[in-house]
Design a protein around this motif. Structure first.
Motif, PDB file in Angstrom:
ATOM      1  N   SER A  67       5.555   2.329  -9.105  1.00  0.00           N
ATOM      2  CA  SER A  67       6.961   2.846  -9.365  1.00  0.00           C
ATOM      3  C   SER A  67       7.227   3.001 -10.646  1.00  0.00           C
ATOM      4  O   SER A  67       6.201   2.625 -11.612  1.00  0.00           O
ATOM      5  N   GLU A  68       7.951   3.838 -11.038  1.00  0.00           N
ATOM      6  CA  GLU A  68       8.261   4.538 -12.575  1.00  0.00           C
ATOM      7  C   GLU A  68       9.251   3.391 -13.015  1.00  0.00           C
ATOM      8  O   GLU A  68      10.269   3.075 -12.554  1.00  0.00           O
ATOM      9  N   LYS A  69       8.656   2.651 -14.251  1.00  0.00           N
ATOM     10  CA  LYS A  69       9.772   1.763 -14.981  1.00  0.00           C
ATOM     11  C   LYS A  69       9.672   2.248 -16.309  1.00  0.00           C
ATOM     12  O   LYS A  69       8.863   2.994 -17.172  1.00  0.00           O
ATOM     13  N   TYR A  70      10.761   2.340 -17.188  1.00  0.00           N
ATOM     14  CA  TYR A  70      10.826   2.346 -18.709  1.00  0.00           C
ATOM     15  C   TYR A  70      10.196   1.618 -19.586  1.00  0.00           C
ATOM     16  O   TYR A  70      10.041   0.362 -19.444  1.00  0.00           O
ATOM     17  N   SER A  71       9.548   2.207 -20.420  1.00  0.00           N
ATOM     18  CA  SER A  71       8.903   1.487 -21.491  1.00  0.00           C
ATOM     19  C   SER A  71       9.306   2.329 -22.777  1.00  0.00           C
ATOM     20  O   SER A  71       9.344   3.581 -22.849  1.00  0.00           O
ATOM     21  N   VAL A 106       0.720  -1.058   0.105  1.00  0.00           N
ATOM     22  CA  VAL A 106       0.146   0.029  -0.009  1.00  0.00           C
ATOM     23  C   VAL A 106       0.888   1.159   0.065  1.00  0.00           C
ATOM     24  O   VAL A 106       1.985   1.263   0.716  1.00  0.00           O
ATOM     25  N   HIS A 107       0.510   2.297  -0.721  1.00  0.00           N
ATOM     26  CA  HIS A 107       1.065   3.447  -0.878  1.00  0.00           C
ATOM     27  C   HIS A 107       0.319   4.480  -0.136  1.00  0.00           C
ATOM     28  O   HIS A 107      -0.885   4.806  -0.704  1.00  0.00           O
ATOM     29  N   ASP A 129       3.323 -11.705  -1.975  1.00  0.00           N
ATOM     30  CA  ASP A 129       3.084 -13.174  -1.756  1.00  0.00           C
ATOM     31  C   ASP A 129       2.164 -13.742  -2.651  1.00  0.00           C
ATOM     32  O   ASP A 129       1.873 -14.822  -2.628  1.00  0.00           O
ATOM     33  N   THR A 130       1.598 -12.705  -3.632  1.00  0.00           N
ATOM     34  CA  THR A 130       0.770 -13.171  -4.714  1.00  0.00           C
ATOM     35  C   THR A 130       1.328 -12.933  -5.848  1.00  0.00           C
ATOM     36  O   THR A 130       0.912 -13.670  -6.816  1.00  0.00           O
ATOM     37  N   GLN A 131       2.472 -12.191  -6.315  1.00  0.00           N
ATOM     38  CA  GLN A 131       2.827 -11.775  -7.505  1.00  0.00           C
ATOM     39  C   GLN A 131       1.832 -11.477  -8.284  1.00  0.00           C
ATOM     40  O   GLN A 131       1.975 -11.477  -9.391  1.00  0.00           O
ATOM     41  N   LEU A 132       0.882 -10.476  -7.699  1.00  0.00           N
ATOM     42  CA  LEU A 132      -0.208  -9.739  -8.632  1.00  0.00           C
ATOM     43  C   LEU A 132      -0.269  -8.461  -8.359  1.00  0.00           C
ATOM     44  O   LEU A 132       0.325  -8.121  -7.078  1.00  0.00           O
ATOM     45  N   PRO A 133      -1.007  -7.581  -9.332  1.00  0.00           N
ATOM     46  CA  PRO A 133      -0.769  -6.332  -8.908  1.00  0.00           C
ATOM     47  C   PRO A 133      -1.914  -5.804  -7.878  1.00  0.00           C
ATOM     48  O   PRO A 133      -2.891  -5.379  -8.520  1.00  0.00           O
ATOM     49  N   LEU A 148      12.928   5.479 -24.584  1.00  0.00           N
ATOM     50  CA  LEU A 148      12.215   5.108 -23.333  1.00  0.00           C
ATOM     51  C   LEU A 148      11.932   6.158 -22.420  1.00  0.00           C
ATOM     52  O   LEU A 148      12.671   6.967 -22.036  1.00  0.00           O
ATOM     53  N   ASP A 149      10.499   6.075 -21.945  1.00  0.00           N
ATOM     54  CA  ASP A 149      10.060   7.145 -21.105  1.00  0.00           C
ATOM     55  C   ASP A 149       9.679   6.420 -19.855  1.00  0.00           C
ATOM     56  O   ASP A 149       9.365   5.228 -19.874  1.00  0.00           O
ATOM     57  N   LEU A 150       9.965   7.137 -18.618  1.00  0.00           N
ATOM     58  CA  LEU A 150       9.417   6.316 -17.435  1.00  0.00           C
ATOM     59  C   LEU A 150       7.954   6.571 -17.369  1.00  0.00           C
ATOM     60  O   LEU A 150       7.408   7.598 -17.367  1.00  0.00           O
ATOM     61  N   ARG A 151       7.353   5.465 -16.955  1.00  0.00           N
ATOM     62  CA  ARG A 151       5.977   5.451 -16.727  1.00  0.00           C
ATOM     63  C   ARG A 151       5.812   4.673 -15.604  1.00  0.00           C
ATOM     64  O   ARG A 151       6.056   3.850 -14.896  1.00  0.00           O
ATOM     65  N   ALA A 152       4.545   4.959 -15.042  1.00  0.00           N
ATOM     66  CA  ALA A 152       4.035   4.372 -13.705  1.00  0.00           C
ATOM     67  C   ALA A 152       3.688   2.807 -13.906  1.00  0.00           C
ATOM     68  O   ALA A 152       2.845   2.676 -14.622  1.00  0.00           O
ATOM     69  N   ARG A 153       4.061   2.180 -12.868  1.00  0.00           N
ATOM     70  CA  ARG A 153       3.694   0.759 -13.012  1.00  0.00           C
ATOM     71  C   ARG A 153       3.362   0.310 -11.744  1.00  0.00           C
ATOM     72  O   ARG A 153       4.085   0.617 -10.550  1.00  0.00           O
ATOM     73  N   THR A 154       2.189  -0.588 -11.855  1.00  0.00           N
ATOM     74  CA  THR A 154       1.745  -0.930 -10.368  1.00  0.00           C
ATOM     75  C   THR A 154       2.744  -2.152  -9.894  1.00  0.00           C
ATOM     76  O   THR A 154       3.189  -3.233 -10.604  1.00  0.00           O
ATOM     77  N   MET A 155       3.084  -2.026  -8.496  1.00  0.00           N
ATOM     78  CA  MET A 155       3.928  -3.155  -8.061  1.00  0.00           C
ATOM     79  C   MET A 155       3.277  -4.067  -7.599  1.00  0.00           C
ATOM     80  O   MET A 155       1.986  -4.251  -7.328  1.00  0.00           O
ATOM     81  N   LEU A 156       3.868  -5.356  -7.499  1.00  0.00           N
ATOM     82  CA  LEU A 156       3.047  -6.629  -7.249  1.00  0.00           C
ATOM     83  C   LEU A 156       3.217  -6.919  -5.859  1.00  0.00           C
ATOM     84  O   LEU A 156       4.350  -6.735  -5.039  1.00  0.00           O
TER      85      LEU A 156
END
Length: 705
Positions: A36-40, A24-25, A343-347, A332-340
């Motif tokens: 988190s921000e990740k490149y795509s 939780v944020h 315990d479940t490896q799901l967003p 490549l741009d930084l874009r928001a990515r939902t973290m997993l």
């Protein structure tokens, strides 16, 4: 709100922190799934499809995110990938550098480093706008420069770094080489062509003599504010230097790959590319690797898979990846990515509450109201459990439920498994929902946030109402005693109950909309409309707020001199000067002054003048507003004139001592302790009079005929 009903409200960070959350944020305004921000990949430029441009050997990024390309004919192109416009920076056949050169940019300057023996400019700086040479060098302190890598500092536009051999000898075949135990170092230059510092480390001493030609494409340099990194792809090592003088940090790359290209972002994270060939045995996937500055592996840039020959980061952390074989440049741009959730490896994220205690047993809980943003492809699931006891059975053990739900040492996966039989059926995306069969002193709830790859629900406020009340109580008994249909009727009437609750809540808070200190924007303008103020933008919020607060006092004074002065002072911020007929009536009767006073103030005894300093009336819009204020605040039988004072120097115009005109004491120019020059002395040079190019004073010593 209906009589006898209350609620628990969670709308601040400290309210939510009493429970337990995972992935939780948490913010002061609410919470969502950690992101988190990740490149795509944002765009791909295929330089092999650009007509008229030979294959590209190197590239960098210039001002305005334009690409600067070096082709195999040593031409430099400025290319705008959005408009697809390109132009040549230097003429064909310039012979300033070869196709083996390396490019980097410094704001509107282009840095070109070339280790070719055929060029006399090993390091040079050019203007990107017109190709003008700013400076060029071939050696430094009797050391011939053979650039092995080149980069500029990310945050500042006046520093560049080149990696060069610091020890050079002549080999058996007459070619330059680095002798045994020879050093490889980084030289830091400023934009004026001055060397600022040299960085070196024992890890970059050559164990055997080696020709300089064999060192090409071995070293890669990157720099950010305070940090410089040097990649040796043959030894698979990275050395991090610090501008503050700290000892360099050296670490080994443990991953497999043929590394090429390095960059540092604004957080001092390192990005290292892989230049391996896809047809090589064992090469299946090629990623850009991400490291901390201390060598700790962070992640892979999974948004890009492919070959890397050069990495370039611009000032906004946009990453450019150049593949020399295919001629492809990937942006490549930084874009928001939902973290997993670990315990479940799901967003997703999970929140367990502490107990909500009504202090009364057998309380029938009514409903929940949730304020949340739920984007498409996301979901909120709300489950609850009620009991008269604070303890209960969980997985065969009798535990305090609040302690169990909020225990950070118990994993989320274990809590979800052990308590799966406690919770009610989840309510999906609840904005306003009844709590069915919820009876007990205590209530616990579980919130599950389900996100997508880029989006997450955001919860701002939760209210849990009790005890159960319903509008069905106001219906005849026959509707209440129908066991088959009354539950449906109760749920149906709950929708109208919410409407009434909202209306009552609005009525309870309506007084806050009448407080000028508590409202702003449209509400403040609405209050201003009560005072017939329509030019809200001309007044501004600060002045409008003060006007509204002082309205009772001002309206009592409307039509008086004091009321007009107060209104003008609120708007202009300065005290106005009001001149009425009786103040100059006696002087008006003097024949010598009658004409002047008539010109200045008029001769109507029912006319008054409002005088304002020039800084109080800067625009025509302000003048119109002031004139409207005078018109609204003057007595009905009078006329008001606005006069904006000017800094006059004539004593017969609108000249008022202490207002727009000042008298000062004469001062003397003291030459020494015995000599001074009077205030009205004029120095002239008579012999140079009437000379247009030296000393000319029209009307004094020169005339035009």
């Amino acid at each position: 709100m209906q009589d006898g009903q209350t609620f628990f409200s969670l709308n601040k960070r400290m309210d939510w922190e009493e429970g337990f959350d995972a992935n939780v944020h948490m913010l002061e305004q609410g919470f969502s799934i950690q992101q988190s921000e990740k490149y795509s990949i944002h765009r791909i430029v295929r330089t092999d499809e650009l007509d008229g441009i030979p294959p590209i050997c190197d590239m960098t990024v210039g001002p305005g995110r334009k690409l600067i390309l070096l082709d195999e004919s040593a031409n430099v192109w400025i290319y705008d990938d959005e408009s697809r416009h390109r132009e040549l920076l230097f003429r064909h056949g310039h012979e300033l550098f070869s196709s083996q050169a390396m490019l980097a940019s410094m704001s509107d300057l282009l840095v070109i480093a070339d280790s070719s023996e055929s060029t006399e400019r090993r390091l040079a700086l050019y203007s990107i706008s017109n190709g003008q040479t700013m400076w060029a060098v071939h050696n430094w302190e009797n050391l011939s420069l053979y650039p092995l890598s080149l980069n500029t500092k990310l945050q500042t536009a006046n520093t560049l770094f080149i990696t060069v051999p610091l020890d050079i000898a002549v080999g058996m075949n007459g070619s330059p080489e680095v002798p045994k135990d020879g050093r490889i170092g980084i030289i830091q230059w400023n934009s004026a062509g001055e060397v600022m510092r040299v960085y070196e480390h024992d890890a970059h001493r050559m164990p055997e003599s080696i020709p300089i030609s064999k060192l090409q494409d071995r070293f890669y340099t990157a720099a950010a504010d305070g940090t410089i990194a040097l990649l040796d792809n043959q030894l698979r090592t990275v050395t991090v230097f610090h501008e503050d003088g700290r000892d360099p940090f050296h670490f080994q790359l443990e991953q497999e790959g043929r590394f090429a290209g390095i960059s540092i972002d604004t957080n001092h994270n390192l990005y290292i590319g892989d230049s391996g060939y896809a047809q090589q045995e064992g090469v299946t996937e090629r990623f850009i690797l991400k490291y901390r500055g201390n060598g700790t592996t962070l992640d892979k840039v999974t948004g890009f898979r492919g070959r890397t020959d050069k990495l370039v980061l611009d000032g906004r952390n946009r990453l450019y990846v150049f593949d020399r074989i295919s001629g492809q440049i990937s942006l490549l741009d930084l874009r928001a990515r939902t973290m997993l959730l670990e315990d479940t490896q799901l967003p997703e994220a999970v929140y367990f509450s502490a107990d909500l205690d009504t202090t009364e047993t057998e309380t029938t809980w009514h409903k929940i109201r949730l304020e949340a943003d739920i984007p498409e492809e996301t979901q909120i699931r709300f489950s609850y459990y009620t009991s008269d006891e604070s303890e209960g059975m969980v997985d065969g053990d009798y535990v305090n439920l609040t302690n169990y739900f909020t225990d950070p040492d118990i994993s989320v996966k274990e809590k979800l498994r052990a308590t799966r039989d406690l919770w009610s059926e989840p309510i999906l995306n609840p904005k306003d929902a009844l709590l069915m069969h919820a009876k007990g002193r205590y209530l616990w709830f579980k919130i599950e946030l389900v996100g997508s790859e880029q989006k997450s629900p955001f919860i701002r406020k939760l209210r849990v109402y009790y005890p159960r009340t319903s509008l069905i109580a106001y219906l005849p008994p026959m509707y209440q005693q129908d066991e088959e249909h009354s539950p449906f009727l109760e749920r149906f009437l709950a929708m109208f109950s919410t409407f009434f609750d909202d209306m009552e809540d609005t009525i309870d808070r309506i007084s806050g909309h009448f407080d000028p200190d508590a409202v702003s924007g449209p509400y403040l303008e609405w209050l201003g409309g009560w005072l017939a103020i329509t030019e809200h933008e001309a007044w501004g919020e600060r002045k409008l707020r003060e006007l509204i607060k002082r309205a009772p006092e001002l309206y009592k004074l409307r039509g008086t001199r004091e009321g007009l002065m107060n209104m003008l002072q609120i708007y202009t911020g300065a005290e106005p000067f009001i001149l009425e007929y009786f103040q100059f009536k006696q002087m008006q009767e003097t024949s010598e002054l009658r004409q002047l006073f008539t010109q200045l103030y008029g001769d109507n005894p029912y006319t008054f003048c409002v005088l304002l300093r020039p800084e109080s009336v800067r625009t025509d819009e302000q003048r119109l507003v002031i004139e409207q204020i005078i018109e609204d605040q003057k007595p009905a039988y009078t006329e008001g004139k606005l006069i904006v004072l000017q800094p006059w120097m004539y004593a017969d115009m609108h000249t008022y001592l202490g207002i727009n005109t000042y008298l000062s004491e004469p001062t003397l120019l003291t030459l020494d302790q015995r000599s001074s020059m009077p205030y009205n002395t004029v120095l002239i040079d008579v012999d140079r009079d009437k000379r247009m190019d030296i000393h000319t004073r029209l009307g004094l010593d020169s005339e035009i005929e």
